[in-house]
Design an enzyme around this catalytic site. Structure first.
Site, short mmCIF file in Angstrom:
data_model
loop_
_atom_site.label_atom_id
_atom_site.label_comp_id
_atom_site.label_asym_id
_atom_site.label_seq_id
_atom_site.Cartn_x
_atom_site.Cartn_y
_atom_site.Cartn_z
N HIS A 27 0.45 -0.92 -0.24
CA HIS A 27 0.23 0.10 0.53
C HIS A 27 0.82 1.21 -0.24
O HIS A 27 2.17 1.41 0.56
CB HIS A 27 -0.97 -0.21 1.00
CG HIS A 27 -0.06 0.29 2.83
ND1 HIS A 27 -0.21 1.87 3.61
CD2 HIS A 27 0.44 -0.93 3.62
CE1 HIS A 27 0.20 1.50 4.49
NE2 HIS A 27 0.96 -0.25 4.58
N CYS A 28 -0.06 2.61 -0.74
CA CYS A 28 1.02 3.54 -0.41
C CYS A 28 0.53 4.51 0.74
O CYS A 28 -0.64 4.02 1.38
CB CYS A 28 1.26 4.27 -1.76
SG CYS A 28 -0.57 4.20 -2.81
N VAL A 29 0.38 5.71 0.21
CA VAL A 29 -0.50 6.90 1.64
C VAL A 29 -1.96 6.30 1.18
O VAL A 29 -3.10 6.07 2.76
CB VAL A 29 -0.27 7.97 1.39
CG1 VAL A 29 -0.93 9.04 2.06
CG2 VAL A 29 1.26 8.26 1.04
#
Length: 631
Positions: A27-29
């Site tokens: 996942h990213c932000v």
């Protein structure tokens, strides 16, 4: 709350084909990101409708589920469901395109190290700000210690990238660290910094193997290329070396092959490649700053939507390493993110829908911090015009920033209000931070004013659409009108533009056409299936309120005799609005030389005073109001 995240995670994993369909997950932000073995197993429309999901999309061959601020909590529940990185049988994967593979790789290795980059970069930004306002001297012990903390992540960048690249490539992380350790070893670093007289190193007495003296501190490309080489060499060596002695000798032989090649060829090649990319963008912003700034800031939301902004992270790091500043990524993302926030705040002030107002306020705050997906997907893109206002105002301010030479002097993670310190000049000059504050205000204010003045199509409490720049029209009494939902997602086509004269001339009745972007038809109302053609290309529905609707998939598709169509209902079946009726393959229809445009016709038009499309053009989503029937 944990139960809510677990339920969300379970629904997402179920609708991407289960944990066995996942090759890698991270996942990213704001987004869950998946590499899948078989993307045809994804129920994207179902995922979009899950409570807590802001949107879902394929970016190249990577599948992204947009969650927002709570993505890390959701991912904690996703990870055990997919078994770490997934585990489908061999041979199930799908081949990626070259660009998709590169983008996926870059995002996969930079996303895990973002917390370290953000924390260290923001600390360096605050140090520069404190020096600018006179709160700290850059000659004292306190500054030296805090600067070392902030600078360490960037100086030892090869170590961080070695781990994340090895995890992405599924090779040994500790051997990857050995590659980084060799690049950063004092023998080479001291020579590069001029502490010794060495100009090069000759290996095995062969004059042609001359290892140049280079500093790999803060470098990006050399270690990534070195770990890629490590993966293939290590796998090959393990196949050749007998398993009895593999533990002792495979690693040693791998390092003896990889490290000389890395120091001799790959390291210098990567250095030159990284420097070349930085020089290109430096030239672009130096000689065509307004144009480059307008394009970069104006198109940044679209770049973020595809995940391609990660491609600029190595360039930003390289620019900071070479020139001490970044004029490419962070300045333009700063303007763009705040533009989305400004539009969302404008919607919050202008809308009469209480739920939308609350969403817009929350999304605007998130975008001000640097998380723009809630504002983009949940508010601005949904209303269309606020999104356009944000793009336009960001382009104008980006042109100014490119002309002026607006720069960031550290890497700050989330680019928003808390990243203001990274625009403070470490030399103590105050002009840089003053310009940053001015751009901060204008980036919020311009789209905010545009939304207030020019308005948008509001969504009142009842879900119908009216202009927010005019007084709401008095609705027709509910017993005198009916609404038809869109049976599919796509782009609206006026009926008169359809190539089949029977539909274009409204011989069968009034309605609208849709160029599909999905491969399924759902019920636009509740009622009964009255007609289902043997070829499955046409469905006739009798609504509970007397509406008679024909949904005709494609033109001349009866000739396919049901091929590429799959019915989920039968004649006389009771159906509910939103229920899947037919699946079809629009690509196969086009390959057969036919049009996939789908007509939605009110065949008992004569029973109504008028049949009014809600919009004559533009995108339409499944379940969105499509037609109004006036009695």
């Amino acid at each position: 709350m944990a139960k809510k995240y677990r339920e969300l995670a379970e629904q997402v994993v179920e609708n991407i084909g289960g944990g066995g369909n996942v090759d890698q997950a991270w996942h990213c932000v704001t987004r869950l990101r998946f590499n899948l073995h078989d993307k045809e197993k994804v129920n994207i429309d179902t995922i979009k409708s899950i409570d807590g999901v802001l949107g879902a999309q394929f970016s190249g061959d990577q599948f992204q589920v947009i969650i927002g601020n709570t993505v890390s909590d959701v991912f904690e529940e996703v990870e055990p469901l997919v078994g770490g990185s997934g585990g489908a049988p061999e041979g199930k994967g799908q081949k990626q395109g070259a660009l998709s593979a590169v983008m996926d790789f870059i995002s996969g290795i930079f996303t895990p190290i973002l917390p370290a980059l953000a924390g260290a970069g923001l600390l360096k930004g605050f140090l520069a700000l404190f020096v600018t306002v006179g709160w700290l001297k850059d000659t004292g012990d306190t500054y030296a210690v805090l600067n070392a903390i902030g600078d360490s992540v960037f100086y030892f960048m090869p170590f961080f990238l070695a781990v994340s690249a090895a995890r992405k490539l599924k090779t040994n992380e500790y051997l990857a660290l050995a590659v980084a350790g060799t690049l950063m070893y004092p023998t080479f670093m001291n020579a590069a910094n001029g502490f010794t007289d060495a100009k090069s190193f000759t290996l095995f007495g062969a004059d042609f193997i001359s290892i140049p003296v280079l500093s790999y501190a803060s470098s990006v490309v050399p270690i990534i290329l070195g770990v890629i080489l490590l993966k293939y060499v290590y796998n090959l060596v393990k196949k050749v070396i007998p398993s009895v002695i593999s533990l002792m000798f495979s690693s040693m032989i791998t390092l003896l092959i990889v490290m000389p090649l890395t120091l001799w060829v790959i390291g210098p090649l990567g250095t030159n490649l990284g420097n070349g990319l930085s020089d290109i963008f430096l030239w672009l912003f130096t000689h065509a700053g307004p144009v480059a700034g307008a394009l970069m800031a104006g198109l940044m939301p679209l770049i973020i939507m595809t995940g391609m902004h990660y491609a600029f992270v190595p360039i930003a790091i390289q620019n900071l390493n070479l020139y001490g500043n970044d004029a490419v990524l962070q300045p333009m993302m700063f303007i763009s993110n705040l533009g989305q926030a400004g539009s969302a705040f404008g919607v919050a002030v202008r809308t009469k829908n209480k739920a939308l107002r609350q969403m817009a306020i929350s999304a605007g705050i998130s975008a001000t911090i640097g998380i723009t997906e809630p504002a983009m997907y949940g508010v601005n893109m949904k209303l269309k015009k606020p999104f356009v206002y944000a793009l336009g105002s960001s382009a104008v301010l980006g042109a100014f920033a490119g002309w002026y030479g607006f720069k960031a002097f550290a890497l700050g993670g989330l680019v928003g209000v808390f990243s203001l310190p990274v625009f403070a000049d470490p030399s103590g000059a105050s002009a840089a931070i003053i310009i940053a504050i001015i751009l901060f205000v204008l980036s919020l204010l311009l789209p905010f004013i545009l939304v207030l003045i020019l308005g948008f199509e509001d969504i009142p409490e009842d879900g119908t659409t009216v202009k927010a720049d005019s007084e709401p029209k008095q609705p027709i009494a509910t017993d005198k009108q009916g609404s038809i939902q869109s049976p599919l997602e796509g782009t609206i086509v006026p009926l008169k533009d359809v190539s089949d004269a029977t539909f274009a001339e409204e011989i069968m009745g009034k309605g609208i056409a849709i160029e599909p972007s999905v491969n399924r038809i759902v019920a636009p109302i509740s009622g009964t299936i009255m007609v289902l053609a043997d070829s499955k290309h046409a469905i006739g529905i009798k609504g509970d309120n007397g509406e008679e609707i024909l949904i005709h998939i494609g033109i001349d598709t009866v000739s396919l005799k049901g091929e590429n169509f799959k019915a989920h209902v039968a004649t006389n079946d009771r159906i509910e609005a939103g229920q899947v009726l037919v699946e079809f393959d629009r690509d196969a229809i086009k390959e057969a030389g036919l049009e996939a445009v789908t007509m939605v016709i009110i065949t008992n038009t004569a029973d109504y005073l008028d049949v009014l499309p809600l919009n004559e053009s533009g995108p339409i989503f499944e379940g969105e109001q499509l037609l109004t029937l006036v009695k």
